[in-house]
Scaffold this active site. Structure first.
Site, PDB file in Angstrom:
ATOM      1  N   ASP A 180      33.367  52.795  87.112  1.00  0.00           N
ATOM      2  CA  ASP A 180      34.310  53.898  86.931  1.00  0.00           C
ATOM      3  C   ASP A 180      35.523  53.643  87.814  1.00  0.00           C
ATOM      4  OD1 ASP A 180      35.440  56.441  86.207  1.00  0.00           O
ATOM      5  OD2 ASP A 180      33.403  57.219  85.980  1.00  0.00           O
ATOM      6  N   HIS A 211      35.362  59.642  72.668  1.00  0.00           N
ATOM      7  CA  HIS A 211      36.009  60.798  72.034  1.00  0.00           C
ATOM      8  C   HIS A 211      37.256  61.259  72.782  1.00  0.00           C
ATOM      9  CE1 HIS A 211      33.791  64.351  74.246  1.00  0.00           C
ATOM     10  NE2 HIS A 211      34.245  63.465  75.091  1.00  0.00           N
ATOM     11  N   GLY A 215      36.856  49.969  88.673  1.00  0.00           N
ATOM     12  CA  GLY A 215      37.740  49.219  87.797  1.00  0.00           C
ATOM     13  C   GLY A 215      38.273  50.078  86.676  1.00  0.00           C
ATOM     14  N   ASP A 216      38.990  49.423  85.748  1.00  0.00           N
ATOM     15  CA  ASP A 216      39.646  50.087  84.626  1.00  0.00           C
ATOM     16  C   ASP A 216      39.104  49.486  83.340  1.00  0.00           C
ATOM     17  OD1 ASP A 216      41.311  51.053  82.658  1.00  0.00           O
ATOM     18  OD2 ASP A 216      43.175  50.374  83.588  1.00  0.00           O
TER      19      ASP A 216
END
Length: 333
Positions: free
Chosen positions: A197, A242, A223-224
């Site tokens: 995350d 979503h 991280g991304d």
């Protein structure tokens, strides 16, 4: 079959009913009434409210079966109303408060403008949801509690209904505080886990996993997911896709596909929309996604299959796990 006007006027009345419910949640009325009946003046004193105004709300709440009269201007908590206690195992207090939070309330009230313009009025005013939460600690705390409580039945359903590979490493993508990962690891003692995350989230996750006694089997990585994700065998994306439009969702899935081991699998935990026109929880949530995100949406099985296909993945199964949610399993093509 009720007359159509009855249905429409019922929807109009629902706004007042929800506002009363929100007032009950915000003022903590269920907590104050947990140990016995109180008159409206004493209840107002305890929750810091204006007594004559509170009396009118209590009258509405009694009509909803959340409190009941226990004497002249005295009210007691009902079993139904007890679900708004903060300490109730199935408490819905944080969910109600979250829906009444300033930004969420604005988002739903401005849905007509969002539909006219094709972009979220919420985002236009508040920015991305997670930026808004980061700047408002009280809202962030409510949201975290809401997500934690919502995750409980979903996590239990996931652990019971899905058979994980015994010695796999599961990467919980955007895993938040780590409650889902902890439940899966406890149910599968030979598995290892990675919670992935953003950096400002991972410190909380590390504490959660340590408190669960899982520090030796669970790693926390910051991280991304638009850049890359860690290598693993099973990837869980719970209530992640979503939030994003199709292009961004495919980017996330492609990064997962690139990182996963050859015999890996992807698990997408979301509400899957039915193909019919009957009322469905997912359709209600879909309008919230429309209001709060630019491009966020609930999707049908066919739409998820298309997204997965664009990421070189194949939809293998859809498993109902309860509480309106489904687990979509995908494999490498």
């Amino acid at each position: 079959m009720p007359h159509s006007d009855d249905l429409l006027w019922g929807a109009v009345s629902d706004l007042s009913r929800f506002a009363a419910l929100l007032t009950m949640a915000e003022l903590g009325l269920a907590d104050h009434l947990a140990h016995g009946p109180l008159d409206s003046a004493e209840l107002a004193r305890r929750c810091g409210a204006h007594a004559p105004s509170l009396r009118r709300v209590l009258r509405e709440l009694a009509g909803q079966g959340l409190v009941r009269p226990a004497g002249a201007d005295v009210y007691d908590l009902t079993e139904r109303g007890a679900a708004l206690r903060s300490d109730a195992p199935d408490s819905v207090r944080s969910s109600i408060r979250m829906l009444g939070e300033e930004g969420f309330w604005y988002a739903m009230g401005m849905l007509p403008a969002t539909v006219r313009e094709g972009s979220s009025a919420f985002v236009k005013r508040y920015g991305h949801l997670y930026d808004h939460l980061a700047e408002n600690p009280s809202s962030s705390s409510m949201f975290d509690d809401y997500m934690r409580r919502r995750a409980v039945p979903l996590t239990e359903g996931l652990a019971k209904r899905y058979t994980f590979p015994a010695t796999a490493t599961m990467v919980d993508v955007a895993g938040g505080k780590g409650h889902i990962l902890a439940t899966v690891l406890h149910a599968n003692p030979q598995m290892r886990g990675i919670l992935f995350d953003l950096e400002h989230v991972t410190a909380h996750a590390a504490r959660t996993l340590a408190a669960e006694g899982l520090s030796d089997r669970a790693e926390v990585v910051a991280g991304d997911f638009f850049a890359s994700v860690p290598v693993g065998d099973v990837y869980l994306l719970a209530s992640v896709l979503h939030n994003w439009d199709d292009e961004d969702a495919v980017k996330i899935l492609r990064n997962v596909r690139q990182a996963m081991n050859p015999d890996g699998r992807v698990l997408v935990l979301e509400v899957v929309l039915p193909d019919d026109q009957a009322p469905h929880l997912g359709k209600d949530i879909d309008l919230r996604m429309l209001a709060i995100f630019n491009g966020g949406a609930e999707r049908s099985r066919e739409e998820y299959a298309a997204l997965l296909g664009r990421a070189d993945l194949v939809l293998a199964d859809v498993i109902e796990i309860g509480s309106g949610a489904s687990l979509i399993e995908a494999r490498p093509r």
